[in-house]
Scaffold this motif. Structure first.
Motif, PDB file in Angstrom:
ATOM      1  N   ALA A  48      44.001  20.053  45.327  1.00  0.00           N
ATOM      2  CA  ALA A  48      44.617  20.460  46.594  1.00  0.00           C
ATOM      3  C   ALA A  48      44.152  21.842  47.050  1.00  0.00           C
ATOM      4  O   ALA A  48      44.534  22.299  48.130  1.00  0.00           O
ATOM      5  N   GLY A  49      43.351  22.509  46.220  1.00  0.00           N
ATOM      6  CA  GLY A  49      42.855  23.831  46.583  1.00  0.00           C
ATOM      7  C   GLY A  49      43.833  24.954  46.319  1.00  0.00           C
ATOM      8  O   GLY A  49      43.654  26.072  46.804  1.00  0.00           O
ATOM      9  N   LEU A  50      44.888  24.689  45.527  1.00  0.00           N
ATOM     10  CA  LEU A  50      45.893  25.717  45.224  1.00  0.00           C
ATOM     11  C   LEU A  50      45.538  26.500  43.964  1.00  0.00           C
ATOM     12  O   LEU A  50      46.132  27.544  43.692  1.00  0.00           O
ATOM     13  N   GLU A  51      44.601  25.965  43.169  1.00  0.00           N
ATOM     14  CA  GLU A  51      44.068  26.672  42.007  1.00  0.00           C
ATOM     15  C   GLU A  51      42.548  26.536  42.056  1.00  0.00           C
ATOM     16  O   GLU A  51      42.024  25.519  42.507  1.00  0.00           O
ATOM     17  N   THR A  52      41.841  27.554  41.560  1.00  0.00           N
ATOM     18  CA  THR A  52      40.390  27.442  41.451  1.00  0.00           C
ATOM     19  C   THR A  52      40.028  26.960  40.054  1.00  0.00           C
ATOM     20  O   THR A  52      40.752  27.227  39.094  1.00  0.00           O
ATOM     21  N   VAL A  53      38.924  26.228  39.938  1.00  0.00           N
ATOM     22  CA  VAL A  53      38.441  25.836  38.616  1.00  0.00           C
ATOM     23  C   VAL A  53      37.462  26.897  38.120  1.00  0.00           C
ATOM     24  O   VAL A  53      36.916  27.678  38.906  1.00  0.00           O
ATOM     25  N   ASP A  54      37.252  26.930  36.806  1.00  0.00           N
ATOM     26  CA  ASP A  54      36.302  27.891  36.230  1.00  0.00           C
ATOM     27  C   ASP A  54      34.875  27.402  36.382  1.00  0.00           C
ATOM     28  O   ASP A  54      33.954  28.192  36.544  1.00  0.00           O
ATOM     29  N   SER A  55      34.683  26.082  36.310  1.00  0.00           N
ATOM     30  CA  SER A  55      33.344  25.515  36.502  1.00  0.00           C
ATOM     31  C   SER A  55      33.494  24.033  36.806  1.00  0.00           C
ATOM     32  O   SER A  55      34.548  23.427  36.572  1.00  0.00           O
ATOM     33  N   GLY A  56      32.416  23.456  37.340  1.00  0.00           N
ATOM     34  CA  GLY A  56      32.424  22.038  37.667  1.00  0.00           C
ATOM     35  C   GLY A  56      32.238  21.801  39.156  1.00  0.00           C
ATOM     36  O   GLY A  56      32.225  22.742  39.964  1.00  0.00           O
ATOM     37  N   THR A  57      32.090  20.532  39.521  1.00  0.00           N
ATOM     38  CA  THR A  57      31.761  20.153  40.895  1.00  0.00           C
ATOM     39  C   THR A  57      32.688  19.051  41.385  1.00  0.00           C
ATOM     40  O   THR A  57      32.984  18.107  40.650  1.00  0.00           O
ATOM     41  N   PHE A  58      33.142  19.190  42.639  1.00  0.00           N
ATOM     42  CA  PHE A  58      33.909  18.145  43.325  1.00  0.00           C
ATOM     43  C   PHE A  58      33.000  17.514  44.387  1.00  0.00           C
ATOM     44  O   PHE A  58      32.331  18.241  45.146  1.00  0.00           O
ATOM     45  N   LEU A  59      32.981  16.183  44.443  1.00  0.00           N
ATOM     46  CA  LEU A  59      32.141  15.478  45.410  1.00  0.00           C
ATOM     47  C   LEU A  59      32.978  14.473  46.199  1.00  0.00           C
ATOM     48  O   LEU A  59      33.801  13.755  45.619  1.00  0.00           O
ATOM     49  N   LEU A  60      32.766  14.419  47.498  1.00  0.00           N
ATOM     50  CA  LEU A  60      33.372  13.393  48.342  1.00  0.00           C
ATOM     51  C   LEU A  60      32.244  12.628  49.003  1.00  0.00           C
ATOM     52  O   LEU A  60      31.426  13.221  49.724  1.00  0.00           O
ATOM     53  N   ASP A  61      32.163  11.332  48.713  1.00  0.00           N
ATOM     54  CA  ASP A  61      31.085  10.483  49.233  1.00  0.00           C
ATOM     55  C   ASP A  61      29.716  11.103  48.962  1.00  0.00           C
ATOM     56  O   ASP A  61      28.820  11.111  49.811  1.00  0.00           O
ATOM     57  N   GLY A  62      29.579  11.652  47.757  1.00  0.00           N
ATOM     58  CA  GLY A  62      28.291  12.195  47.318  1.00  0.00           C
ATOM     59  C   GLY A  62      27.996  13.616  47.754  1.00  0.00           C
ATOM     60  O   GLY A  62      26.997  14.203  47.339  1.00  0.00           O
TER      61      GLY A  62
END
Length: 210
Positions: A48-62
């Motif tokens: 939801a964008g309320l916390e940041t991740v330390d590493s990694g990738t989010f993809l929507l439809d590639g």
């Protein structure tokens, strides 16, 4: 399709999410199951964008996206929180239309037409002029879902949707989620209730406290 690749999140020395890979096809339901402390709600908050991740990738439809930096006009994940977070001084209709008018810049007419359609889908159309304090727990939950859907998110997520409900209401929520699935809505459900999860989900992610 929503994809998570090698997501990591820690709070100090505590690693909450480690090397997580997930694929959630369009129109399916992912249930994230496990006891408190396993990172379920943290994962939801990062989506939801309320916390940041330390590493990694989010993809929507590639295509990669940053949940914390997505314009709200392009909201990817809408979250229905456990405490609903309704505005007590606004009517049901006003609760649903506030963000679309302010953020999506929809006209009053467009926002209200969409709100009435959603209220009909969720069986709360007779409550549009009432206020949150006049609603039952199940009605508040439906309002919270309508409010999240009014922002046209690509994915709808729930944090413990059955935690405070009696068996009859639990069955109603189950049916509601399955009805939305039938309409093609992609959903993520965080729950400690394995039986509920197995009933509704296309795929299960079981998490354990670290």
């Amino acid at each position: 399709m929503l994809e998570l690749k090698n997501i990591n999140k820690a709070f100090g020395e505590k690693k909450v999410i480690q090397n997580l890979d997930l694929t959630i096809p369009d129109g399916t339901i992912l249930a994230i199951v496990g006891p408190s402390g396993g990172g379920k709600t943290t994962l939801l908050r990062t989506l939801a964008g309320l916390e940041t991740v330390d590493s990694g990738t989010f993809l929507l439809d590639g295509k990669a996206f940053d949940p914390t930096n997505t314009k709200e006009q392009e909201q990817v994940v809408g979250v229905v929180f456990q405490d609903f977070q309704l505005f007590p001084h606004l009517s049901v209709l006003e609760n649903i239309t506030l963000a679309p008018k302010m953020v999506l810049k929809e006209s009053v007419q467009v926002a209200e037409e969409k709100a009435k359609k959603l209220a009909g889908q969720l069986d709360i159309e007779s409550l549009l002029n009432q206020y949150p304090y006049q609603l039952s727990g199940g009605q508040k939950q439906r309002l919270a879902i309508a409010r999240a859907m009014a922002m046209d998110p690509k994915v709808l997520a729930y944090d413990e949707p059955t935690s405070a409900l009696d068996p009859a209401l639990r069955q109603q929520v189950e049916q509601l989620i399955l009805n939305l699935k039938a309409q093609g809505v992609t959903q993520i459900v965080v729950t400690h209730d394995l039986t509920f999860a197995e009933t509704i989900a296309n795929q299960l992610l079981k998490v354990e406290p670290k």
